[in-house]
Motif scaffolding. Structure first.
Motif, mmCIF file in Angstrom:
data_model
loop_
_atom_site.group_PDB
_atom_site.id
_atom_site.type_symbol
_atom_site.label_atom_id
_atom_site.label_comp_id
_atom_site.label_asym_id
_atom_site.label_seq_id
_atom_site.Cartn_x
_atom_site.Cartn_y
_atom_site.Cartn_z
ATOM 1 N N UNK A 177 0.852 -1.172 0.000
ATOM 2 C CA UNK A 177 0.000 0.000 0.000
ATOM 3 C C UNK A 177 0.890 1.224 0.000
ATOM 4 N N UNK A 178 0.602 2.172 -0.877
ATOM 5 C CA UNK A 178 1.429 3.381 -0.966
ATOM 6 C C UNK A 178 0.970 4.403 0.070
ATOM 7 N N UNK A 179 1.882 5.174 0.604
ATOM 8 C CA UNK A 179 1.492 6.207 1.578
ATOM 9 C C UNK A 179 0.758 7.356 0.910
ATOM 10 N N UNK A 180 0.045 8.094 1.713
ATOM 11 C CA UNK A 180 -0.689 9.254 1.218
ATOM 12 C C UNK A 180 0.264 10.405 0.955
ATOM 13 N N UNK A 181 -0.068 11.295 0.047
ATOM 14 C CA UNK A 181 0.741 12.514 -0.114
ATOM 15 C C UNK A 181 0.752 13.333 1.168
ATOM 16 N N UNK A 182 1.818 14.077 1.375
ATOM 17 C CA UNK A 182 1.982 14.825 2.614
ATOM 18 C C UNK A 182 0.904 15.887 2.793
ATOM 19 N N UNK A 183 0.452 16.481 1.697
ATOM 20 C CA UNK A 183 -0.576 17.514 1.816
ATOM 21 C C UNK A 183 -1.886 16.954 2.341
ATOM 22 N N UNK A 184 -2.161 15.658 2.110
ATOM 23 C CA UNK A 184 -3.412 15.071 2.559
ATOM 24 C C UNK A 184 -3.416 14.831 4.061
ATOM 25 N N UNK A 185 -2.251 14.746 4.675
ATOM 26 C CA UNK A 185 -2.194 14.551 6.121
ATOM 27 C C UNK A 185 -2.629 15.808 6.861
ATOM 28 N N UNK A 186 -2.418 16.959 6.271
ATOM 29 C CA UNK A 186 -2.728 18.213 6.953
ATOM 30 C C UNK A 186 -4.119 18.737 6.609
ATOM 31 N N UNK A 187 -4.735 18.203 5.565
ATOM 32 C CA UNK A 187 -6.071 18.686 5.197
ATOM 33 C C UNK A 187 -7.097 17.565 5.381
ATOM 34 N N UNK A 188 -7.302 16.778 4.352
ATOM 35 C CA UNK A 188 -8.204 15.632 4.406
ATOM 36 C C UNK A 188 -7.841 14.698 3.267
ATOM 37 N N UNK A 189 -8.449 13.524 3.268
ATOM 38 C CA UNK A 189 -8.184 12.557 2.216
ATOM 39 C C UNK A 189 -8.968 12.899 0.961
ATOM 40 N N UNK A 190 -8.314 12.726 -0.183
ATOM 41 C CA UNK A 190 -8.942 12.917 -1.488
ATOM 42 C C UNK A 190 -8.855 11.599 -2.240
ATOM 43 N N UNK A 191 -9.989 11.161 -2.785
ATOM 44 C CA UNK A 191 -10.025 9.895 -3.486
ATOM 45 C C UNK A 191 -9.463 9.975 -4.891
ATOM 46 N N UNK A 192 -9.409 8.812 -5.530
ATOM 47 C CA UNK A 192 -8.892 8.666 -6.890
ATOM 48 C C UNK A 192 -10.051 8.295 -7.795
ATOM 49 N N UNK A 193 -10.152 8.981 -8.919
ATOM 50 C CA UNK A 193 -11.239 8.721 -9.863
ATOM 51 C C UNK A 193 -10.822 7.869 -11.050
ATOM 52 N N UNK A 194 -9.526 7.815 -11.382
ATOM 53 C CA UNK A 194 -9.102 7.056 -12.557
ATOM 54 C C UNK A 194 -7.626 6.722 -12.447
ATOM 55 N N UNK A 195 -7.212 5.648 -13.125
ATOM 56 C CA UNK A 195 -5.809 5.222 -13.193
ATOM 57 C C UNK A 195 -5.495 4.794 -14.617
ATOM 58 N N UNK A 196 -4.216 4.901 -14.966
ATOM 59 C CA UNK A 196 -3.746 4.466 -16.292
ATOM 60 C C UNK A 196 -2.266 4.143 -16.194
ATOM 61 N N UNK A 197 -1.836 3.155 -16.970
ATOM 62 C CA UNK A 197 -0.436 2.748 -17.038
ATOM 63 C C UNK A 197 0.226 3.363 -18.260
ATOM 64 N N UNK A 198 1.514 3.621 -18.149
ATOM 65 C CA UNK A 198 2.275 4.119 -19.289
ATOM 66 C C UNK A 198 2.437 3.022 -20.332
ATOM 67 N N UNK A 199 2.929 3.395 -21.489
ATOM 68 C CA UNK A 199 3.068 2.428 -22.557
ATOM 69 C C UNK A 199 4.018 1.295 -22.245
ATOM 70 N N UNK A 200 5.094 1.559 -21.512
ATOM 71 C CA UNK A 200 6.038 0.521 -21.139
ATOM 72 C C UNK A 200 5.723 -0.116 -19.803
ATOM 73 N N UNK A 201 4.668 0.342 -19.125
ATOM 74 C CA UNK A 201 4.292 -0.226 -17.842
ATOM 75 C C UNK A 201 5.150 0.194 -16.680
ATOM 76 N N UNK A 202 6.034 1.169 -16.859
ATOM 77 C CA UNK A 202 6.927 1.581 -15.783
ATOM 78 C C UNK A 202 6.299 2.611 -14.858
#
Length: 712
Positions: free
Chosen positions: A467-492
């Motif tokens: 599980x990846x940690x939250x961005x630092x700005x979210x610790x001081x304000x509130x959590x923001x969700x994710x609406x979409x994801x995509x992988x790069x062409x090489x998958x990196x």
């Protein structure tokens, strides 16, 4: 005995003794050393000795592959130029040696003096050479580029320096063309600054000393997109809003799903009519949330708000099966890579991820249904009702996304059954031998979870691998969700669109820190699930733009992989009606600077010299999370907005890249637009103005007129 002739020099005495030796009889005793004459001996340097002397001896270190000896290196240096100048087929005859020396003297502008003396000396040397010298390797020396400038008119013995100067232009003609000299810039001046900016600024020209490592600007990858009135497809106003879109893998067709449950096929080829749909079928009785084509484009999978997912055969436009198992709306559907288009993965608002195997059914496998479609028809020729299938296994991933810090540690509140109702908004399979790994994101936080699908179906709630940690700005304000994801062409790289109007980039190889045999190409052994999720690497950097806003979870992003001469581009929808394009090539990103330059004149201040991180400048954004927040990672604003394509007060939700590299965007203004690359057209729209209605119905990439004024 005959009288000896009188000789006037000592050299003549030697010749007289030679005559006497010739007149001696065979019975005469041979002359002894005491006669005072110097006996002629064979030369001390024979061809064999010459080769042996000039062949460098290999030391013990050289034989073993080490460094050559000092004597060998010196011999190599003094003979290197001569060996490199030799050319095959250009052997200088021995008779032309004197002519070659004369040509060398003319090349340096020296007068040819004592030519007769040189000829006599050369004749005497060649005639008096012993037979051993005639077979010397020196005869096989090859001279490079002999220039015969005396063939037409041989030089007279009395050639002077002025005559050599007269023949110098003829010699220079043989040496043409000359290489162009390197033009060096002078000190700091406006011309130098314009040239540096065209190559990316001072940071780019320093080759990584202070900034980027290459000398190419990022604007050409996003500045050429334009949309004309012929590239608009309109939906019926007030009835059906387009929700999602997906491209075919082998042709230029695009599928668009709307709010009424219908699917349209549009052709994005320049020679076709984009405003007319080639196919319109009704698949659901509710909104179509997501679409996905199989790798061969024979099957189309849908995700709908009626809590089901369906598989459509594109040859007959018939529904093959209905996937039923979710307790809420289905948000996304994906074909698992390298599974023969037989395994599907769906996510829902009920906080679960379902796995479907199309080969398992009551009436046979999916391949059987695709080959013989008449098995799905009644006696009257009407299509039978599609079979209902149920998931092979299920993952309850909702509780893991309720972690407050995004480290995989469960909070006590997860014991409540209502806590599992976390909407899983995005899923992605990792490519290149890691298809058994699934990345999930939710509406609750910006943390992404990594799952091993081989653990699905085990007793108890599965634990994510990382599980990846939250961005630092979210610790001081509130959590923001994710609406979409995509992988790069090489998958990196994994790109996530967060509700704080920021696109975060993650490294797929570092979603798990430490030992992770599950992420190897072979998959490793399927061991026991850990008690807690491992910590992965956080976001590497982020993208922001003034025109990018995220008002709902319907806003998506898509990546165009690099192909042929096209670079990779990330397209993001927006709540302000202007989709944004970001270049993903990391060579364009300025490096993060710890300190500002101490000595910076006002005239020398450049856009490339300004800070680019969120710590040093306040981003131009409307989200409250950015008001004075320290993100703790580089934030890049190298984006281009596509303006005037959709209405400003309407949301651009979904977008996709066609097989030919064209962009299709759909919005709440009941339109779908196709954006194509046309450098001249985009430049003309940016500089043409509003006069004469030249911009009516058009959309273009807004990079500013300053970019068009500079010729790169």
């Amino acid at each position: 005995m005959a009288e000896l002739p009188f000789f006037s020099s000592q050299a003549s005495i030697y010749d007289a003794h030679a005559i006497i030796d010739q007149e001696n009889l065979a019975s005469s005793p041979p002359p002894t050393r005491s006669s005072g004459l110097k006996q002629r001996k064979p030369p001390t340097v024979t061809p064999k000795r010459f080769t042996k002397f000039f062949t460098p001896r290999l030391s013990s270190s050289t034989r073993g592959g080490g460094r050559q000896s000092k004597a060998g290196r010196q011999l190599r240096d003094i003979t290197k130029n001569g060996a490199n100048l030799r050319r095959r087929g250009e052997v200088l005859p021995q008779d032309d040696m004197l002519q070659h020396l004369q040509a060398d003297e003319l090349a340096v502008g020296r007068p040819m003096k004592r030519r007769k003396v040189l000829e006599q000396h050369a004749d005497s040397v060649l005639s008096s050479s012993p037979p051993q010298l005639q077979s010397s390797p020196l005869k096989r020396v090859q001279f490079a580029g002999q220039i015969d400038i005396l063939e037409d008119e041989p030089a007279s013995p009395s050639l002077t320096a002025s005559d050599a100067d007269d023949q110098l232009p003829d010699l220079l003609e043989h040496l043409q063309p000359f290489p162009a000299p390197i033009r060096r810039l002078r000190g700091s001046n406006p011309t130098r600054r314009v040239l540096e900016r065209s190559f990316g600024g001072y940071d780019a020209l320093t080759l990584g000393a202070r900034g980027t490592q290459h000398c190419s600007p990022w604007q050409p990858s996003t500045a050429d997109f334009v949309s004309t009135p012929q590239d608009v497809h309109s939906f019926r106003p007030g009835t059906a809003i387009p929700f999602c879109t997906t491209p075919c893998h082998s042709n230029s067709l695009i599928a668009i799903g709307d709010e009424e449950g219908s699917i349209r096929l549009l052709d994005t080829a320049p020679t076709s009519d984009f405003s007319t749909s080639h196919l319109n079928i009704r698949v659901h009785r509710n909104a179509v949330m997501d679409l996905a084509f199989s790798s061969d484009d024979y099957l189309l999978a849908t995700a709908s708000g009626d809590q089901t997912s369906r598989v459509v055969d594109m040859h007959t436009q018939q529904i093959l099966c209905v996937l039923s198992g979710h307790a809420s709306s289905v948000k996304q559907v994906r074909f698992q890579p390298n599974a023969g288009n037989n395994v599907l993965t769906t996510s829902s608002r009920d906080g679960t991820v379902q796995l479907w195997d199309l080969r398992c059914s009551e009436r046979g496998s999916m391949s059987t249904l695709r080959i013989g479609q008449r098995k799905g028809l009644n006696e009257d020729g009407r299509a039978e009702e599609p079979s209902i299938r149920y998931p092979r296994s299920s993952l309850k991933v909702g509780p893991a996304h309720r972690s407050t810090r995004g480290t995989g540690t469960k909070s006590p509140s997860t014991q409540n059954s209502e806590d599992s109702a976390v909407s899983i908004t995005a899923i992605e399979h990792l490519p290149h031998g890691r298809e058994h790994l699934l990345v999930t994101a939710s509406e609750l936080s910006a943390s992404v979870k990594l799952w091993d699908l081989r653990n699905a179906g085990r007793r108890g709630d599965p634990i994510p691998l990382a599980s990846t940690p939250l961005p630092e700005a979210h610790h001081r304000t509130r959590n923001f969700g994710i609406s979409s994801m995509a992988l790069s062409g090489d998958g990196a790289r994994l790109y996530t669109l967060c509700k704080d109007a920021t696109v975060y980039a993650y490294s797929t190889n570092h979603l798990v820190l430490g030992s992770a045999p599950e992420m190897s190409e072979g998959g490793g052994r399927r061991g026991r699930m850990g008690k807690e999720a491992k910590v992965g690497l956080g976001a590497l950097y982020g993208f922001r733009h003034a025109g990018l806003t995220t008002g709902s979870f319907y806003v998506k992003l898509a990546v165009r992989a690099a192909k042929d001469d096209r670079s990779e581009v990330l397209a993001v929808g927006s709540g302000s009606g202007t989709p944004v394009l970001f270049p993903t090539d990391e060579r364009h990103f300025p490096r993060r600077r710890q300190h500002a330059p101490e000595h910076l004149d006002e005239d020398d201040e450049d856009e490339d010299d300004l800070p680019t991180t969120a710590q040093s400048r306040k981003p131009h954004h409307t989200s409250p999370v950015h008001a004075g927040a320290d993100d703790g990672l580089p934030i890049h604003s190298l984006g281009t907005a596509l303006v005037r394509g959709h209405e400003n007060d309407r949301e651009v939700t979904s977008l996709s890249w066609s097989h030919d590299g064209d962009l299709v965007t759909v919005g709440d203004d009941f339109t779908a637009r196709c954006w194509r690359e046309d450098a001249e057209g985009a430049r003309g729209l940016r500089r043409g103005g509003e006069g004469g209605g030249r911009r009516w119905g058009h959309g273009w990439a807004d990079v500013g007129r300053a970019w068009d004024d500079v010729d790169c």
